[in-house]
Design an enzyme around this catalytic site. Structure first.
Site, short mmCIF file in Angstrom:
data_model
loop_
_atom_site.label_atom_id
_atom_site.label_comp_id
_atom_site.label_asym_id
_atom_site.label_seq_id
_atom_site.Cartn_x
_atom_site.Cartn_y
_atom_site.Cartn_z
N GLY A 222 0.79 -1.22 0.00
CA GLY A 222 0.00 0.00 0.00
C GLY A 222 0.82 1.27 0.00
O GLY A 222 0.42 2.28 -0.60
N ARG B 76 48.79 -28.02 -10.99
CA ARG B 76 47.76 -28.15 -9.96
C ARG B 76 46.36 -28.11 -10.57
O ARG B 76 45.46 -28.84 -10.13
CB ARG B 76 47.92 -27.05 -8.92
CG ARG B 76 49.12 -27.23 -8.02
CD ARG B 76 49.05 -26.30 -6.83
NE ARG B 76 50.19 -26.48 -5.94
CZ ARG B 76 50.32 -25.88 -4.77
NH1 ARG B 76 49.38 -25.07 -4.33
NH2 ARG B 76 51.39 -26.10 -4.03
N ASP C 254 29.14 -25.43 2.41
CA ASP C 254 29.92 -26.57 1.97
C ASP C 254 30.14 -26.55 0.45
O ASP C 254 31.26 -26.61 -0.03
CB ASP C 254 29.18 -27.84 2.38
CG ASP C 254 30.13 -29.01 2.64
OD1 ASP C 254 31.06 -28.83 3.43
OD2 ASP C 254 29.93 -30.08 2.05
N ASP D 288 21.72 -27.26 -0.16
CA ASP D 288 20.32 -27.48 0.23
C ASP D 288 19.88 -26.53 1.34
O ASP D 288 18.75 -26.05 1.34
CB ASP D 288 20.07 -28.94 0.62
CG ASP D 288 21.06 -29.48 1.66
OD1 ASP D 288 22.20 -28.99 1.73
OD2 ASP D 288 20.67 -30.39 2.41
N TRP E 40 23.67 -29.01 7.13
CA TRP E 40 24.58 -27.87 7.15
C TRP E 40 25.95 -28.50 7.43
O TRP E 40 26.36 -28.67 8.57
CB TRP E 40 24.20 -26.89 8.26
CG TRP E 40 22.81 -26.33 8.16
CD1 TRP E 40 21.71 -26.72 8.86
CD2 TRP E 40 22.39 -25.24 7.33
NE1 TRP E 40 20.62 -25.96 8.52
CE2 TRP E 40 21.01 -25.03 7.58
CE3 TRP E 40 23.05 -24.43 6.40
CZ2 TRP E 40 20.27 -24.05 6.93
CZ3 TRP E 40 22.30 -23.44 5.76
CH2 TRP E 40 20.94 -23.26 6.03
N ILE F 22 29.35 -28.10 6.93
CA ILE F 22 30.54 -27.57 7.60
C ILE F 22 30.32 -27.57 9.10
O ILE F 22 31.18 -28.00 9.89
CB ILE F 22 30.88 -26.16 7.08
CG1 ILE F 22 31.42 -26.25 5.66
CG2 ILE F 22 31.92 -25.49 7.98
CD1 ILE F 22 31.78 -24.90 5.05
N GLU F 23 29.15 -27.08 9.52
CA GLU F 23 28.84 -27.05 10.96
C GLU F 23 28.69 -28.46 11.51
O GLU F 23 29.05 -28.73 12.67
CB GLU F 23 27.57 -26.24 11.20
CG GLU F 23 27.73 -24.75 11.00
CD GLU F 23 27.84 -24.33 9.53
OE1 GLU F 23 28.33 -23.22 9.27
OE2 GLU F 23 27.44 -25.14 8.66
N ASP G 142 37.04 -25.43 2.76
CA ASP G 142 36.89 -24.40 3.80
C ASP G 142 36.95 -25.01 5.19
O ASP G 142 37.52 -24.41 6.11
CB ASP G 142 35.57 -23.64 3.63
CG ASP G 142 35.66 -22.54 2.58
OD1 ASP G 142 36.77 -22.30 2.08
OD2 ASP G 142 34.62 -21.94 2.26
#
Length: 571
Positions: free
Chosen positions: A29, A349, A393, A441, A471, A473-474, A543
């Site tokens: 509005g 590499r 990740d 995800d 989740w 990495i955690e 990471d």
């Protein structure tokens, strides 16, 4: 019907005159007058499912075009919903104009509907934030806000302006010729001072192992950058924001040798880039071989923040590089062997990484490795593809492995949830290009409803969900550092392909690597599409291995933190 122009009409005319042709927003509005005024001027409005997505989309459009991105959101919660996305644009230094309505002036201070201190709320996270209260100020302050967003006087970034609803409906009694005279704002070139060029050229002549690190502004100076690298023999490191400034196979680019190049270069030339956590704040403990930093940029943060440049060249990148080339800046006695060695090892590499991607094993759970997913996506990438990476990740794997000359990711704020809106905006901005987003995800959940926006707008983006049901990495952090007490890290059983189908997109579930390539090709043919790919949670991301999850006290990465902790060098 009153045909006299209203303030909303004048604002819409001013935006069109300033070059705005597309606005991302969510109606309400408090902005209906402005919304309709834009529609009547054939400005395309991309309506989203959450206001943060409007800002994310404006952000992506600005990154890909170099033009101002515009988001239009309603008052109160409409604006507060944008704060994460606005902060992300601010940290990423992307020019985004955020426009909103606000409480009618007679109701201010009376606990009106959706009344919050909007400009005060936005001030800490924008370059300029203002509520206009009188029509005589509208054009001047709109112009000042646009210029602030685009980098006049300070770094580019988001800027904010709101107009009370009753002001929007007022008949405009100002000078309409001023509106007609408006033109798109362009930040003018900033040539360097001669003495700064002389000092930088002298530093380059003394150097033996020069390293160039670039920020986003280098993308528009690609030809000059390539000429400068050829002239100086410098090796080159891009960052997330400068991806696309050089072809990915350019001989001076050594992305796989980042640690060694940072450690051994004796001269570091930084082009319009903050020395933030991604560059170890310019720490002498990490850049241990560098006796000299030459910093080239328009703004203080690009010249002196965290590590004052030994030589500071206050200039835009194009002007600065051209001046150094004109001055004949090149090392007198370059360490050619070092340059050749580091380039050769980089190629080796990169080749080993390609082999690892091609042969990455499935996990103990039978699900494919994230590199397998990324390798299949890379098969679809051509020279014009826009690649987007979003997640924790999967971003870690994508940052080193995902191809794409133009590339967008979560940025230095680490802002999960950008994948769907970034890719949608990219597909609308460049409908002739392939757009593929690789999204974790968890991250997908933040903005998944805007798959509906892609469907409604006909944005031909492919959203590839790397689904490890966690989740991750955690999750690894809780396993290793917190005795396996897993709380809030599992996301089991969600079918993101079915969600995509429910929103009108093409959707497929992939559980086998053999199915992946054909599924991705079908997704391209039927985009917008959601491809839900089961990947293993057993793969430990780069990471996580680097210690990022620990949030060390001095530096983002464990190796850098250890170097900083043991260093006796004063900064």
């Amino acid at each position: 019907m009153n045909t006299d122009p209203t303030v909303a009409d004048v604002v819409a005319e001013a935006l069109v005159a300033s070059g705005v042709r597309r606005v991302f927003g969510l109606c309400g509005g408090h902005i209906q007058e402005l919304w309709d005024a834009l529609v009547r001027r054939d400005v395309e409005i991309v309506d989203v499912r959450h206001e943060a997505s409007a800002v994310y989309m404006a952000h992506a459009a600005a990154e890909l075009t170099g033009e101002l991105g515009v988001a239009l959101v309603t008052a109160g919660p409409g604006l507060t919903n944008t704060t994460t996305a606005v902060s992300n644009a601010g940290v990423s230094r992307v020019p985004v104009l955020v426009l909103s309505g606000s409480t009618p002036r007679p109701q201010v201070g009376m606990s009106a509907m959706q009344d919050v201190a909007q400009a005060a709320l936005m001030a800490p996270i924008t370059r300029r934030a203002e509520s206009v209260r009188h029509q005589r100020h509208v054009l001047d302050r709109l112009s000042a806000t646009i210029r602030a967003a685009q980098g006049e006087g300070d770094e580019p970034g988001p800027a904010y302006l709101d107009l009370p609803t009753d002001l929007q409906t007022e008949n405009y009694d100002g000078d309409l010729d001023r509106v007609a005279a408006l033109v798109p704002y362009r930040l003018p070139p900033r040539p360097p001072a001669a003495h700064q060029v002389d000092a930088a050229a002298a530093a380059i002549r003394r150097s033996r192992r020069p390293l160039v690190i670039a920020g986003r502004a280098a993308i528009d100076a690609s030809a000059l950058l390539q000429e400068f690298l050829a002239a100086t023999g410098a090796v080159y490191l891009d960052t997330g924001e400068s991806r696309g400034a050089l072809p990915q196979d350019h001989p001076a680019a050594v992305p796989a040798m980042r640690a060694r190049a940072m450690r051994e270069a004796d001269l570091v030339i930084v082009l319009a880039r903050r020395l933030d956590f991604q560059l170890a704040y310019g720490s002498p403990a990490v850049f241990s071989g560098a006796s000299t930093f030459v910093r080239i940029g328009r703004y203080r943060e690009e010249l002196s923040a965290n590590r004052v440049g030994d030589v500071e060249v206050c200039a835009d990148v194009r002007s600065g590089l051209q001046a150094l080339l004109d001055a004949g800046a090149r090392p007198v006695a370059p360490d050619v062997a070092w340059q050749e060695e580091i380039v050769t090892e980089n190629k080796e590499r990169v080749s080993r990484l390609a082999e690892r991607i091609a042969t990455a094993p499935a996990g103990d759970d039978g699900a494919m490795h994230p590199y397998t997913l990324i390798g299949a996506v890379n098969e679809l990438v051509d020279d014009t593809t826009v690649a987007v990476a979003d997640g924790g990740d999967i971003l870690s794997f994508s940052r080193v492995a995902l191809q794409g000359q133009r590339y967008l990711d979560c940025g230095p704020l680490g802002c999960l949830g950008v994948g769907v809106p970034f890719a949608t905006a990219a597909a609308l901005t460049h409908p002739e290009r392939r757009v593929v987003a690789v999204i974790g995800d968890g991250s997908f959940g933040f903005t998944a409803m805007d798959v509906d926006t892609a469907v409604r707008q006909g944005a031909k983006a492919v959203f590839v969900v790397a689904n490890n049901e966690a989740w991750n990495i955690e999750r690894y952090d809780q396993v290793e550092r917190f005795d396996g007490r897993l709380v809030g890290v599992d996301l089991p059983g969600v079918r993101y392909d079915l969600l995509g189908q429910a929103l009108g997109a093409h959707g497929e579930r992939v559980e086998s690597a053999d199915e992946l390539g054909p599924a991705l090709r079908r997704a391209l043919e039927n985009a917008p599409a959601v491809v839900d790919v089961r990947v293993t949670r057993d793969a430990v991301s780069p990471d996580y291995l680097s210690g990022l999850a620990e949030v060390p006290p001095y530096q983002a990465l464990r190796a850098w933190n250890d170097a900083e902790s043991s260093s006796t060098v004063e900064r």
